[in-house]
Scaffold this motif. Structure first.
Motif, PDB file in Angstrom:
ATOM      1  N   CYS A 187       0.879  -1.184   0.000  1.00  9.54           N
ATOM      2  CA  CYS A 187       0.000   0.000   0.000  1.00  9.54           C
ATOM      3  C   CYS A 187       0.910   1.226   0.000  1.00  9.54           C
ATOM      4  O   CYS A 187       1.215   1.811   1.045  1.00  9.54           O
ATOM      5  N   GLU A 188       1.340   1.591  -1.171  1.00  3.96           N
ATOM      6  CA  GLU A 188       2.447   2.532  -1.321  1.00  3.96           C
ATOM      7  C   GLU A 188       2.111   3.971  -0.955  1.00  3.96           C
ATOM      8  O   GLU A 188       3.000   4.816  -0.879  1.00  3.96           O
ATOM      9  N   ASN A 189       0.828   4.275  -0.718  1.00  6.94           N
ATOM     10  CA  ASN A 189       0.456   5.634  -0.333  1.00  6.94           C
ATOM     11  C   ASN A 189       0.481   5.860   1.175  1.00  6.94           C
ATOM     12  O   ASN A 189       0.300   6.982   1.640  1.00  6.94           O
ATOM     13  N   VAL A 190       0.716   4.786   1.928  1.00  2.00           N
ATOM     14  CA  VAL A 190       0.730   4.889   3.387  1.00  2.00           C
ATOM     15  C   VAL A 190       2.022   5.558   3.851  1.00  2.00           C
ATOM     16  O   VAL A 190       3.117   5.193   3.418  1.00  2.00           O
ATOM     17  N   SER A 191       1.885   6.511   4.748  1.00  2.00           N
ATOM     18  CA  SER A 191       3.053   7.193   5.305  1.00  2.00           C
ATOM     19  C   SER A 191       3.070   7.042   6.823  1.00  2.00           C
ATOM     20  O   SER A 191       2.252   6.318   7.404  1.00  2.00           O
ATOM     21  N   ASP A 192       3.978   7.748   7.477  1.00  2.00           N
ATOM     22  CA  ASP A 192       4.066   7.693   8.932  1.00  2.00           C
ATOM     23  C   ASP A 192       2.763   8.107   9.608  1.00  2.00           C
ATOM     24  O   ASP A 192       2.416   7.595  10.673  1.00  2.00           O
ATOM     25  N   VAL A 193       2.033   9.008   8.992  1.00  2.00           N
ATOM     26  CA  VAL A 193       0.771   9.481   9.588  1.00  2.00           C
ATOM     27  C   VAL A 193      -0.181   8.317   9.805  1.00  2.00           C
ATOM     28  O   VAL A 193      -0.776   8.166  10.885  1.00  2.00           O
ATOM     29  N   GLY A 194      -0.331   7.472   8.798  1.00  2.00           N
ATOM     30  CA  GLY A 194      -1.244   6.340   8.914  1.00  2.00           C
ATOM     31  C   GLY A 194      -0.763   5.289   9.879  1.00  2.00           C
ATOM     32  O   GLY A 194      -1.532   4.790  10.718  1.00  2.00           O
ATOM     33  N   VAL A 195       0.525   4.926   9.807  1.00  2.00           N
ATOM     34  CA  VAL A 195       1.064   3.883  10.683  1.00  2.00           C
ATOM     35  C   VAL A 195       1.046   4.344  12.141  1.00  2.00           C
ATOM     36  O   VAL A 195       0.706   3.573  13.045  1.00  2.00           O
ATOM     37  N   MET A 196       1.384   5.590  12.372  1.00  2.00           N
ATOM     38  CA  MET A 196       1.374   6.105  13.746  1.00  2.00           C
ATOM     39  C   MET A 196      -0.036   6.152  14.311  1.00  2.00           C
ATOM     40  O   MET A 196      -0.241   5.951  15.513  1.00  2.00           O
ATOM     41  N   CYS A 211       5.387  -4.277   4.219  1.00  2.00           N
ATOM     42  CA  CYS A 211       6.277  -4.515   3.082  1.00  2.00           C
ATOM     43  C   CYS A 211       5.859  -3.640   1.899  1.00  2.00           C
ATOM     44  O   CYS A 211       4.684  -3.537   1.555  1.00  2.00           O
ATOM     45  N   GLY A 212       6.829  -2.978   1.320  1.00  2.00           N
ATOM     46  CA  GLY A 212       6.571  -2.133   0.168  1.00  2.00           C
ATOM     47  C   GLY A 212       5.950  -0.791   0.480  1.00  2.00           C
ATOM     48  O   GLY A 212       5.622  -0.036  -0.444  1.00  2.00           O
ATOM     49  N   CYS A 213       5.782  -0.465   1.751  1.00  2.00           N
ATOM     50  CA  CYS A 213       5.277   0.874   2.134  1.00  2.00           C
ATOM     51  C   CYS A 213       6.464   1.832   2.116  1.00  2.00           C
ATOM     52  O   CYS A 213       7.055   2.142   3.162  1.00  2.00           O
TER      53      CYS A 213
END
Length: 338
Positions: A187-196, A211-213
């Motif tokens: 899901c290549e559009n995911v950044s730190d904002v989403g994971v955090m 993987c692949g983020c």
């Protein structure tokens, strides 16, 4: 049944019939439900788990005809090699299977947002949802689903590039606080904002595949290390922005947890990380990765037990788990140099 003797198949008690049904495959279950009205009623009332993944051509029609009969289903597996399901099938599932807890729709390329909206309203008890490879869903529909299905524990979004945005993950982190396993692979559009958002909203998170983020940085891993004490599996394959700072945060996270054992080390193999994939994370250095390996005894580099995966990181060849080092020492002791 006459005097306690079974005179024919139709006289088999429901409890015995359901025990027999539990031993046969799902095709046989469907055939058995058509033997007679008694069998149909017994199976429709007692059948909790069903897989139609064996159906290669007419899965959509099969769902439309069977699901209204099997309204007590708790698990429904609809994996496809080629896309068959349409939104009308999911509408039917949402209308009849109110007790559904596990739903697998992977590779349902034909489904649209309509399906997620239907599930949000009809299947609010969902605990495990697999929509990996469903490329047509939007992040708006995924966020809507998350706001209603708040009991989710397992969510597979692998390859859902369009649906899995930071905005959707923020909503998931806000409402799905019981999540334990999330797959965000590719899901290549995911950044730190989403994971955090997941790290802060889902403290019971145990498995996360990133993987692949490619956009995430050390900040995501640091948040996970600090906020998710039960994390057991972390996939960072091809996350090339990850540096030693992330590794040291993982290694030091065990020191910040209240324990009764020696600081800086897990009590046993069942505590802390058990699987870590840092393949193609080429910015990492051996001391940082070795620190993680030393902190978590369940991470292995030895043959047959690989749980610290470092493919494509030739500079990390010197990193070894404790048992690999011990095996090397034992071999050296039994075969001393002449």
């Amino acid at each position: 049944m006459d005097g306690g003797v079974i005179a024919g198949w139709k006289d088999i008690p429901m409890e015995l019939l359901l025990q027999i049904i539990s031993l046969v495959d799902d095709r046989t279950v469907i055939v058995a439900s058509g033997v007679c009205r008694g069998w149909r009623d017994a199976i429709c009332f007692g059948l909790l788990h069903l897989s139609l993944s064996w159906c290669k051509k007419n899965m959509n029609n099969l769902v439309l005809s069977l699901v209204p009969k099997f309204a007590k289903l708790q698990t429904l597996i609809l994996r496809q090699d080629k896309p068959q399901l349409a939104d009308e099938a999911v509408d039917t599932i949402a209308s009849y299977c109110c007790d559904l807890q596990v739903l697998d729709l992977r590779k349902s390329f034909k489904l649209s947002d309509r399906s997620l909206y239907a599930l949000a309203h009809g299947c609010r008890d969902l605990k495990k949802l697999n929509i990996s490879g469903c490329t047509s869903f939007s992040d708006t529909a995924l966020a809507y689903l998350a706001s209603y299905c708040r009991k989710l524990k397992v969510l597979n979004l692998c390859g859902c590039v369009k649906a899995t945005s930071d905005t959707a993950l923020q909503v998931i982190g806000q409402y799905c606080n019981h999540l334990q396993s999330v797959n965000l692979g590719w899901c290549e559009n995911v950044s730190d904002v989403g994971v955090m958002s997941l790290a802060y909203g889902c403290p019971d998170l145990r498995s996360l595949d990133l993987c692949g983020c490619v956009l995430i940085t050390d900040n995501s891993v640091i948040a996970l290390a600090n906020m998710c004490p039960h994390l057991r599996s972390l996939g960072l394959y091809y996350c090339q922005n990850i540096t030693d700072r992330a590794m040291y945060s993982l290694a030091h996270s065990i020191k910040n947890k209240p324990t009764k054992w020696a600081p800086g080390k897990c009590k046993n193999d069942h505590d802390g990380l058990r699987t870590l994939n840092i393949s193609q994370c080429t910015a990492l250095t051996p001391p940082a990765v070795q620190a993680v390996c030393d902190s978590f005894p369940a991470l292995h580099t030895c043959p047959g037990r690989h749980s610290l995966i470092m493919s494509g990181c030739l500079n990390l060849m010197s990193v070894h788990c404790a048992c690999a080092v011990q095996a090397h020492r034992t071999a050296a002791f039994h075969h001393p140099a002449h």
